[in-house]
Design an enzyme around this catalytic site. Structure first.
Site, PDB file in Angstrom:
ATOM      1  N   ARG A 219      14.382 -22.255  62.882  1.00  0.00           N
ATOM      2  CA  ARG A 219      15.004 -23.405  62.234  1.00  0.00           C
ATOM      3  C   ARG A 219      16.488 -23.413  62.595  1.00  0.00           C
ATOM      4  O   ARG A 219      17.184 -22.428  62.323  1.00  0.00           O
ATOM      5  CB  ARG A 219      14.889 -23.314  60.712  1.00  0.00           C
ATOM      6  N   GLU A 221      19.206 -24.068  61.277  1.00  0.00           N
ATOM      7  CA  GLU A 221      19.944 -24.314  60.039  1.00  0.00           C
ATOM      8  C   GLU A 221      21.421 -24.283  60.401  1.00  0.00           C
ATOM      9  O   GLU A 221      21.920 -23.277  60.881  1.00  0.00           O
ATOM     10  CB  GLU A 221      19.639 -23.237  58.988  1.00  0.00           C
ATOM     11  N   ARG A 227      19.998 -17.980  51.632  1.00  0.00           N
ATOM     12  CA  ARG A 227      18.535 -18.056  51.650  1.00  0.00           C
ATOM     13  C   ARG A 227      17.958 -18.581  52.953  1.00  0.00           C
ATOM     14  O   ARG A 227      16.751 -18.725  53.085  1.00  0.00           O
ATOM     15  CB  ARG A 227      18.050 -18.924  50.481  1.00  0.00           C
ATOM     16  N   HIS A 228      18.819 -18.901  53.913  1.00  0.00           N
ATOM     17  CA  HIS A 228      18.343 -19.444  55.184  1.00  0.00           C
ATOM     18  C   HIS A 228      18.631 -18.529  56.365  1.00  0.00           C
ATOM     19  O   HIS A 228      19.740 -18.031  56.513  1.00  0.00           O
ATOM     20  CB  HIS A 228      18.990 -20.812  55.461  1.00  0.00           C
ATOM     21  N   GLU A 366      12.435 -21.047  45.914  1.00  0.00           N
ATOM     22  CA  GLU A 366      11.259 -21.552  46.629  1.00  0.00           C
ATOM     23  C   GLU A 366      10.820 -20.531  47.669  1.00  0.00           C
ATOM     24  O   GLU A 366      11.594 -20.144  48.538  1.00  0.00           O
ATOM     25  CB  GLU A 366      11.600 -22.874  47.340  1.00  0.00           C
ATOM     26  N   SER A 369       5.881 -23.783  50.527  1.00  0.00           N
ATOM     27  CA  SER A 369       5.535 -25.198  50.426  1.00  0.00           C
ATOM     28  C   SER A 369       4.118 -25.329  50.954  1.00  0.00           C
ATOM     29  O   SER A 369       3.761 -24.692  51.949  1.00  0.00           O
ATOM     30  CB  SER A 369       6.451 -26.061  51.280  1.00  0.00           C
ATOM     31  N   ARG A 417      12.013 -14.288  52.206  1.00  0.00           N
ATOM     32  CA  ARG A 417      12.360 -14.803  50.865  1.00  0.00           C
ATOM     33  C   ARG A 417      11.587 -14.072  49.772  1.00  0.00           C
ATOM     34  O   ARG A 417      12.137 -13.745  48.726  1.00  0.00           O
ATOM     35  CB  ARG A 417      12.048 -16.293  50.786  1.00  0.00           C
TER      36      ARG A 417
HETATM   37  P1  ATP Z   1      14.509 -24.982  51.740  1.00  0.00           P
HETATM   38  O1  ATP Z   1      14.323 -26.247  50.994  1.00  0.00           O
HETATM   39  O2  ATP Z   1      14.734 -23.789  50.862  1.00  0.00           O
HETATM   40  O3  ATP Z   1      15.494 -25.078  52.856  1.00  0.00           O
HETATM   41  P2  ATP Z   1      12.212 -25.792  53.187  1.00  0.00           P
HETATM   42  O4  ATP Z   1      11.578 -26.629  52.133  1.00  0.00           O
HETATM   43  O5  ATP Z   1      12.988 -26.426  54.267  1.00  0.00           O
HETATM   44  O6  ATP Z   1      13.124 -24.678  52.481  1.00  0.00           O
HETATM   45  P3  ATP Z   1       9.636 -25.238  54.263  1.00  0.00           P
HETATM   46  O7  ATP Z   1       9.681 -26.052  55.479  1.00  0.00           O
HETATM   47  O8  ATP Z   1       8.920 -25.756  53.087  1.00  0.00           O
HETATM   48  O9  ATP Z   1      11.129 -24.841  53.840  1.00  0.00           O
HETATM   49  O10 ATP Z   1       9.140 -23.777  54.671  1.00  0.00           O
HETATM   50  C1  ATP Z   1       8.176 -23.039  53.938  1.00  0.00           C
HETATM   51  C2  ATP Z   1       8.755 -21.730  53.446  1.00  0.00           C
HETATM   52  O11 ATP Z   1       9.393 -21.028  54.511  1.00  0.00           O
HETATM   53  C3  ATP Z   1       9.842 -21.873  52.406  1.00  0.00           C
HETATM   54  O12 ATP Z   1       9.297 -22.027  51.126  1.00  0.00           O
HETATM   55  C4  ATP Z   1      10.591 -20.572  52.552  1.00  0.00           C
HETATM   56  O13 ATP Z   1       9.905 -19.494  51.945  1.00  0.00           O
HETATM   57  C5  ATP Z   1      10.542 -20.326  54.035  1.00  0.00           C
HETATM   58  N1  ATP Z   1      11.735 -20.815  54.726  1.00  0.00           N
HETATM   59  C6  ATP Z   1      12.000 -22.092  55.090  1.00  0.00           C
HETATM   60  N2  ATP Z   1      13.152 -22.180  55.754  1.00  0.00           N
HETATM   61  C7  ATP Z   1      13.645 -20.914  55.820  1.00  0.00           C
HETATM   62  C8  ATP Z   1      14.807 -20.339  56.405  1.00  0.00           C
HETATM   63  N3  ATP Z   1      15.669 -21.079  57.078  1.00  0.00           N
HETATM   64  N4  ATP Z   1      14.986 -19.016  56.284  1.00  0.00           N
HETATM   65  C9  ATP Z   1      14.100 -18.239  55.643  1.00  0.00           C
HETATM   66  N5  ATP Z   1      12.977 -18.727  55.072  1.00  0.00           N
HETATM   67  C10 ATP Z   1      12.741 -20.043  55.154  1.00  0.00           C
HETATM   68 MG    MG Z   2       9.732 -26.417  51.277  1.00  0.00          MG
END
Ligand code: ATP
Ligand code: MG
Length: 443
Positions: A219, A221, A227-228, A366, A369, A417
């Site tokens: 990702r 980010e 948390r990312h 979170e 998802s 996470r």
């Molecule tokens: P957030 O809203 O916290 O940025 P997201 O909704 O974008 O997360 P999802 O696409 O739903 O994330 O990804 C599913 C799961 O993967 C998340 O619930 C989380 O546990 C994990 N996750 C997502 N993005 C990241 C990240 N950049 N770093 C670490 N873990 C992540």
């Molecule tokens: Mg999510």
């Protein structure tokens, strides 16, 4: 030379010491720490999983420890297994040293102290020297525990008839979407690094019915948060022939129960060392997204900035609520607004403004998802069009729907996470062996 597949084993593991009480054995490991006392010395040996207390004294044998025996030397230590007591009355074994055979010598002393209970430097320095700091018993226990989580996920799902898969991480343009995809030059073509195995795991539901994958995803980010990560391990599953998205939540609850039990039984050393407060799961409460928003506004007087999603503070408040009022470390939030969920999410037929989807919060964060996916071809094409997407760009993906797919759904669970909140850590990097973030690609 004869190669038979069997490796000669002339050393024993600490876990087997009980069988060798008062006998002479050899262990292999690294000299972790030497503490000189007046007429004896403690030599702590770091073996694969435990640190073993060895005691050197002239009375034990004719062996005389030389200056060459230094911290971080690889060694074989021979001695007599003797039983002693721990502070809390438990049994603990130590080795009365008869001999130390050195197998290697470090060229230099470690740049950070790893022999203390904890690596006492800031996180950034800790991460800079990861190959060394991970040797600290507490640091390495984090990732042993993390192994337990993955193992539990894999074992439970395999028992439930899931097939383990690996989807490609280099994907052709247009396969996924959003702003946080890494672009890559692929022999002159623009391609993307996978943000999730989503499209592939769905395709494989029509092949194997139930599939899972544990693999890195990427990702882009652009922010620096606690948390990312830019590369994290996603534990994904997808299952066909579901009655509803509740089946997915039930499967996840089963997985989590199994994982916690595995950690409690087979990772007890790490759990104790890290003082992990393992959650007890009987059932996981659920709340609808809009009910959760109302609760936040009424009960916590919180003014949400976004009615389509939660910010981290809202997640924390919901975590508090779940713990205090429902007695649960986990909370499923269901029926997220359609506008905030990806194109493959199934809308709730009873109210298409919302979806048959959920997030799982663990202690206010979170970690998952998931939800039911669209399986009907026309419905998926229509949904894409209504979102301004071009279905032609998704030809490969839509083969699933076009040629028939069972009702299905699945989820993604972030490994780091989950580990982070099990540890009670403040930063996801503490739960990542070699984190990749906006500022870090080494070591
Ligand atoms: P957030 O809203 O916290 O940025 P997201 O909704 O974008 O997360 P999802 O696409 O739903 O994330 O990804 C599913 C799961 O993967 C998340 O619930 C989380 O546990 C994990 N996750 C997502 N993005 C990241 C990240 N950049 N770093 C670490 N873990 C992540
Ligand atoms: Mg999510």
């Amino acid at each position: 030379m004869v190669i038979t597949g069997e490796i000669k084993q002339d050393t024993v593991a600490y876990a087997d010491f009980e069988k060798f009480e008062n006998q002479v054995v050899t262990i292999k490991g690294t000299i972790h720490n030497i503490r000189m006392m007046s007429d004896f010395a403690f030599v702590i040996v770091r073996t694969a999983r435990e640190t073993v207390q060895c005691v050197y004294a002239e009375e034990f044998s004719d062996y005389r420890m030389s200056e060459d025996v230094k911290e971080e030397c690889a060694a074989k230590v021979t001695g007599k297994v003797v039983a002693g007591e721990t502070k809390d009355g438990g049994k603990r074994y130590e080795l009365q040293i008869h001999n130390i055979e050195l197998l290697s010598h470090p060229a230099d002393i470690p740049p950070v102290v790893i022999t203390k209970k904890q690596v006492n430097c800031d996180l950034s320095t800790n991460l800079d020297y990861r190959p060394v700091t991970l040797r600290n018993p507490k640091e390495r226990a984090v990732f042993k525990l993390q192994e337990g989580i993955q193992r539990g996920f894999r074992e439970y799902l395999t028992k439930q008839g899931f097939t383990e898969i690996h989807s490609p991480k280099i994907n052709f343009a247009g396969a996924e979407g959003g702003t946080n995809v890494f672009k890559l030059d692929y022999f002159g073509k623009k391609v993307f690094l996978a943000q999730s195995p989503q499209l592939y795991k769905q395709a494989l539901v029509a092949v194997y019915e139930r599939v899972f994958e544990i693999a890195p995803v990427f990702r882009a980010e652009h922010h620096d948060t606690s948390r990312h990560l830019n590369e994290y391990v996603s534990m994904d599953f997808e299952m066909g022939f579901i009655e509803g998205f509740e089946d997915i939540m039930n499967m996840e609850t089963g997985v989590l129960k199994y994982i916690m039990e595995l950690l409690r039984t087979e990772y007890a050393n790490e759990v104790a060392l890290l003082k992990v407060d393992l959650p007890v799961i009987t059932e996981i409460p659920c709340i609808k997204f809009m009910d959760a928003k109302e609760l936040l506004m009424k009960k916590f007087k919180y003014k949400p900035s976004d009615m389509k999603d939660f910010d981290p503070e809202e997640e924390q408040l919901l975590g508090k609520y779940a713990k205090k009022e429902l007695g649960s470390d986990f909370l499923f939030v269901t029926h997220y607004p359609s506008k905030k969920r990806p194109f493959y999410t199934m809308d709730d037929p009873a109210d298409p403004e919302y979806t048959l989807s959920f997030d799982l919060l663990f202690r206010g964060l979170e970690i998952t998802s998931g939800g039911q996916r669209v399986h009907d071809y026309n419905a998926q094409v229509e949904k894409m069009k209504s979102l301004g997407m071009n279905p032609e760009e998704f030809e490969t993906y839509l083969m699933l729907h076009k040629y028939g797919a069972p009702p299905h759904g699945g989820l993604g669970l972030g490994l780091e996470r989950l580990t982070m909140h099990l540890l009670g850590a403040k930063n996801v990097r503490e739960a990542t062996m070699f984190p990749r973030d906006i500022n870090r690609v080494t070591p």
